[in-house]
Motif scaffolding. Structure first.
Motif, PDB file in Angstrom:
ATOM      1  N   LEU A  39     133.617  54.834  97.245  1.00 56.87           N
ATOM      2  CA  LEU A  39     132.652  55.917  97.472  1.00 56.87           C
ATOM      3  C   LEU A  39     132.340  56.076  98.956  1.00 56.87           C
ATOM      4  N   LYS A  84     135.047  58.100 100.419  1.00 63.25           N
ATOM      5  CA  LYS A  84     134.944  59.523 100.099  1.00 63.25           C
ATOM      6  C   LYS A  84     133.999  60.259 101.037  1.00 63.25           C
ATOM      7  N   ASP A 129     140.806  60.250  90.408  1.00 70.25           N
ATOM      8  CA  ASP A 129     139.979  60.930  91.404  1.00 70.25           C
ATOM      9  C   ASP A 129     140.767  61.214  92.683  1.00 70.25           C
ATOM     10  N   SER A 187     128.546  69.950  90.269  1.00 78.10           N
ATOM     11  CA  SER A 187     128.643  68.595  90.810  1.00 78.10           C
ATOM     12  C   SER A 187     130.089  68.169  90.869  1.00 78.10           C
ATOM     13  N   LYS A 188     130.527  67.827  92.069  1.00 73.33           N
ATOM     14  CA  LYS A 188     131.918  67.413  92.240  1.00 73.33           C
ATOM     15  C   LYS A 188     132.208  66.066  91.576  1.00 73.33           C
ATOM     16  N   GLY A 189     131.217  65.204  91.529  1.00 68.92           N
ATOM     17  CA  GLY A 189     131.478  63.832  91.085  1.00 68.92           C
ATOM     18  C   GLY A 189     131.294  63.579  89.605  1.00 68.92           C
ATOM     19  N   PHE A 223     134.263  62.128  87.675  1.00 69.83           N
ATOM     20  CA  PHE A 223     134.559  60.761  88.091  1.00 69.83           C
ATOM     21  C   PHE A 223     133.670  59.756  87.354  1.00 69.83           C
ATOM     22  N   TYR A 224     132.367  60.049  87.263  1.00 65.84           N
ATOM     23  CA  TYR A 224     131.447  59.116  86.603  1.00 65.84           C
ATOM     24  C   TYR A 224     131.645  59.099  85.091  1.00 65.84           C
ATOM     25  N   HIS A 254     123.580  59.817  88.634  1.00 64.38           N
ATOM     26  CA  HIS A 254     124.257  61.036  89.081  1.00 64.38           C
ATOM     27  C   HIS A 254     123.682  62.263  88.361  1.00 64.38           C
TER      28      HIS A 254
END
Length: 464
Positions: A148, A151, A186, A279-281, A284-285, A318
């Motif tokens: 992270l 990133k 990712d 939300s871009k993430g 991933f989560y 998140h």
């Protein structure tokens, strides 16, 4: 401000509860099935036997080696030191989880409470025993932290470092490798297509370096590449497949929901996701949480839950950061308090059982000492592998069988590895497996203490 003060108050209470729990765990040690299994292997390692080559085990060695540092720290081995190392690793994972949450938002009071809740959940789910999962999870979280950071900073060395810790998670326990899936996906979904190949290469190099170094070490002892590969993939013990352990249990979704009643905020994740902003993430989560469930494909044990808690908490943080849903302060605090109350009552129950189990085990150690001499060669079938360590018993075949759990090998395999003078100890559950071979043994009977003042009959067979 009042909400922050209330959350901090809950955190202080949780810290006190965790400290009391740690003190009881160390003051009243109880050696579980897994703990006895690992301790016996540690003892053999420090007697000069080489893990994998001389000691049969399906598990990777890094966590076991780290726990075995206690053999170097104490002239007379202390189980409590190994347990303290284990508890310290769980606490360190809580700290790293806190640092990862800081990369998502800056709500420090909530992060502290959630990190402490994570530690408590690990304690509840077999944290009072020596386990490989705490080490694997710690290395996973460190790998995630560096990824992270990469990133946000785009510093290439960080993705290489992330790969190093992914490898350490795998070398602590094979299931730790699942973290590579969400990180890999990712990277492949990155918009900077020109950097994808470079980042994949750096991550791969990071993962391969510790594994290569371990292979080079084993190569000096005559272990070839394919044999080494079998070992680290858990395929090195090949006498037979036995009946297995944990294979008759099935993962049930209600057990997952029950686990998260200790951290009930996690249960609102679906609502938060439904109303989430761009939300871009998020993907991933979600991949992290789904990947963390993969160990349940291979068996269902309480300590496997240690793999999932951190990633569901991170998905929660998140979602709280990017969702349009705003939970009213009063309801928010009630939910946190409910989780704290559940944790408190459960840990009090764990403390009670810990003290009872510790006292029972001390008595049972004396019972076995009276009927089987220390350092005898023994196979335990139904009796906890803890007594391999407590009784200083030797394995009937260290290189091929080791200190396996009951059920890993078929009865005929065990019989073929028993020599005259060796002992086979059975509980009633396993008596039928050996009833046709009773003429091969001298037979004694004894009783071990069980829970609630019960007695457990055991049969001691000495090979003629």
């Amino acid at each position: 401000m009042s909400k922050i003060i209330k959350i901090n108050s809950l955190s202080i209470l949780l810290i006190i509860i965790l400290i009391v729990t740690i003190v009881v765990f160390l003051e009243f040690p109880f050696i579980s099935y897994d703990s006895g299994y690992y301790l016996s292997m540690m003892r053999e390692m420090h007697a000069g036997n080489l893990y994998f080559k001389d000691i049969a085990s399906p598990y990777n060695p890094m966590a076991i080696v780290l726990m075995s540092l206690s053999f170097l720290l104490s002239p007379t081995y202390s189980f409590e030191i190994s347990l303290f190392i284990n508890l310290t690793v769980i606490t360190a994972s809580g700290f790293v989880l806190y640092k990862v949450m800081e990369l998502i938002n800056k709500k420090k009071p909530l992060h502290l409470f959630l990190s402490l809740s994570f530690i408590a959940l690990c304690f509840i789910y077999d944290g009072n025993h020596l386990m490989l999962e705490p080490f694997s999870v710690l290395f996973q979280l460190v790998a995630l932290y560096f990824y992270l950071k990469f990133k946000t900073t785009h510093t290439s060395i960080l993705i290489f470092v992330s790969g190093l810790f992914v490898a350490c998670a795998f070398l602590s326990k094979q299931y730790g490798l699942f973290i590579l899936l969400p990180i890999g996906i990712d990277i492949l979904l990155s918009k900077k297509t020109s950097q994808i190949l470079k980042n994949v290469l750096l991550l791969t190099l990071g993962v391969l370096l510790p594994i290569t170094l371990m292979f080079m070490y084993y190569l000096t002892f005559g272990i070839g590449f394919f044999e080494f590969l079998e070992f680290i993939l858990g395929q090195g013990v090949k006498l037979d497949s036995g009946f297995g352990t944990g294979l008759d249990t099935t993962f049930k979704f209600r057990h997952l929901l029950s686990a998260f009643l200790y951290a009930p905020l996690v249960l609102v994740i679906p609502v938060l996701i439904f109303k989430i902003k761009k939300s871009k993430g998020l993907l991933f989560y979600i991949l992290l949480t789904n990947s963390s469930l993969t160990p349940f494909l291979f068996g269902v044990y309480d300590h496997y839950y240690q793999y999932i808690f951190a990633y569901f908490i991170l998905l929660l943080v998140h979602c709280l950061t990017f969702s349009n849903v705003k939970i009213p302060k009063t309801i928010f605090m009630i939910v946190l308090f409910f989780g704290l109350a559940k944790i408190t009552f459960k840990l009090i129950s764990e403390i009670k059982h810990q003290i009872e189990d510790s006292n029972i085990q001390r008595k049972n150690k004396l019972v076995l000492k009276d009927v089987i001499p220390e350092k005898s060669t023994v196979y335990l079938s139904g009796v906890s592998p803890a007594f391999y360590f407590l009784g200083h018993y030797k394995s009937i075949n260290l290189k091929r069988i080791g200190f396996s759990f009951p059920g890993y090998f078929y009865p005929k395999t065990i019989l073929n590895n028993l020599k005259p003078g060796d002992y086979l100890i059975l509980t009633d559950v396993y008596l039928n497996d050996y009833k046709n071979y009773s003429h091969l043994f001298e037979i004694q009977h004894a009783y071990l203490d069980g829970e609630d003042n019960s007695s457990i009959p055991i049969t001691i067979l000495e090979k003629r």
